[in-house]
Design a protein around this motif. Sequence first.
Motif, short mmCIF file in Angstrom:
data_model
loop_
_atom_site.label_atom_id
_atom_site.label_comp_id
_atom_site.label_asym_id
_atom_site.label_seq_id
_atom_site.Cartn_x
_atom_site.Cartn_y
_atom_site.Cartn_z
N ARG A 1 0.82 -1.21 0.00
CA ARG A 1 0.00 0.00 0.00
C ARG A 1 0.86 1.26 0.00
N LYS A 2 1.95 1.24 0.79
CA LYS A 2 2.83 2.41 0.81
C LYS A 2 3.52 2.61 -0.53
N VAL A 3 3.94 1.50 -1.16
CA VAL A 3 4.60 1.60 -2.46
C VAL A 3 3.64 2.18 -3.49
N PHE A 4 2.40 1.69 -3.52
CA PHE A 4 1.43 2.22 -4.48
C PHE A 4 1.07 3.67 -4.17
N GLY A 5 1.06 4.03 -2.90
CA GLY A 5 0.82 5.42 -2.53
C GLY A 5 1.91 6.34 -3.08
N VAL A 6 3.15 5.88 -2.98
CA VAL A 6 4.28 6.65 -3.51
C VAL A 6 4.16 6.76 -5.03
N LEU B 1 1.44 6.66 -6.87
CA LEU B 1 0.37 7.61 -7.20
C LEU B 1 0.83 9.04 -6.99
N LEU B 2 1.52 9.28 -5.90
CA LEU B 2 1.97 10.63 -5.60
C LEU B 2 3.00 11.14 -6.60
N VAL B 3 3.96 10.29 -6.94
CA VAL B 3 5.07 10.72 -7.79
C VAL B 3 4.67 10.79 -9.26
N TYR B 4 3.89 9.83 -9.73
CA TYR B 4 3.59 9.76 -11.16
C TYR B 4 2.22 10.32 -11.53
N MET B 5 1.20 9.97 -10.77
CA MET B 5 -0.15 10.33 -11.19
C MET B 5 -0.53 11.77 -10.85
N LEU B 6 -0.17 12.23 -9.67
CA LEU B 6 -0.57 13.58 -9.26
C LEU B 6 -0.08 14.65 -10.23
N PRO B 7 1.19 14.67 -10.62
CA PRO B 7 1.61 15.70 -11.58
C PRO B 7 0.89 15.61 -12.92
N CYS C 1 3.61 22.11 -9.85
CA CYS C 1 3.00 22.14 -8.51
C CYS C 1 2.73 20.73 -8.00
N GLY C 2 2.48 19.80 -8.91
CA GLY C 2 2.26 18.41 -8.54
C GLY C 2 3.52 17.70 -8.10
N ILE C 3 4.67 18.23 -8.48
CA ILE C 3 5.94 17.62 -8.07
C ILE C 3 6.30 18.01 -6.63
N VAL C 4 5.85 19.15 -6.18
CA VAL C 4 6.18 19.64 -4.84
C VAL C 4 5.78 18.64 -3.75
N PRO C 5 4.55 18.10 -3.74
CA PRO C 5 4.22 17.12 -2.69
C PRO C 5 5.11 15.88 -2.74
N ALA C 6 5.52 15.45 -3.92
CA ALA C 6 6.40 14.29 -4.04
C ALA C 6 7.75 14.57 -3.41
N VAL C 7 8.29 15.75 -3.63
CA VAL C 7 9.59 16.12 -3.04
C VAL C 7 9.47 16.20 -1.52
N LEU C 8 8.40 16.81 -1.03
CA LEU C 8 8.22 16.92 0.42
C LEU C 8 8.04 15.55 1.06
N TYR C 9 7.28 14.67 0.41
CA TYR C 9 7.08 13.32 0.94
C TYR C 9 8.39 12.54 0.94
N ASP C 10 9.19 12.71 -0.10
CA ASP C 10 10.49 12.04 -0.17
C ASP C 10 11.37 12.48 0.99
N ARG C 11 11.39 13.74 1.30
CA ARG C 11 12.20 14.25 2.42
C ARG C 11 11.71 13.67 3.74
N SER D 1 12.51 9.60 8.20
CA SER D 1 11.96 8.52 9.03
C SER D 1 12.62 7.17 8.74
N GLY D 2 13.55 7.11 7.80
CA GLY D 2 14.27 5.86 7.55
C GLY D 2 13.86 5.13 6.30
N GLY D 3 13.02 5.70 5.47
CA GLY D 3 12.64 5.07 4.21
C GLY D 3 11.52 4.08 4.35
N LEU D 4 11.21 3.40 3.26
CA LEU D 4 10.18 2.38 3.27
C LEU D 4 10.67 1.19 4.10
N ALA D 5 9.78 0.60 4.84
CA ALA D 5 10.15 -0.51 5.72
C ALA D 5 10.19 -1.83 4.96
#
Length: 135
Positions: free
Chosen positions: A66-71, A73-79, A109-119, A124-128
Amino acid sequence: MTQIATVEKLLSDGRAEISVARQSACAHDCHECAGCGGTAAPVRAVAVNAVGAQAGQKVVVESDTRKVFGVILLVYMLPVVLFFLGYFAAAPLGLDSLRAAMGIAAFLCGIVPAVLYDRRIRRSGGLAFTIVRVF
């Protein structure tokens, strides 16, 4: 999501540093197509060593799908979605160049949330990952 990794070294807290082959769309099956000729660089991550794997062993690791698919969606679909929304929202303005500029601005503008989420993920240590068995 399940992947095969190599245990690089053991950490003192019951975790292990692993090396996972980077996945790509072409899967680097170069003997089939001889397309790009590139090689996939490994990704280093930390995984919970639930099975007591040793350094140098090949292991099967899992991550929360679920986390991988969320990433994804955020990185590719939102922009892309924002690009089309910006492009079509500017339709009443009439000029194609202005529509394109609005689409590009919305895409950026759609790339900004992806960059913030990546940071946030990096802090927090990355994907588990969890080592589920020795390969």
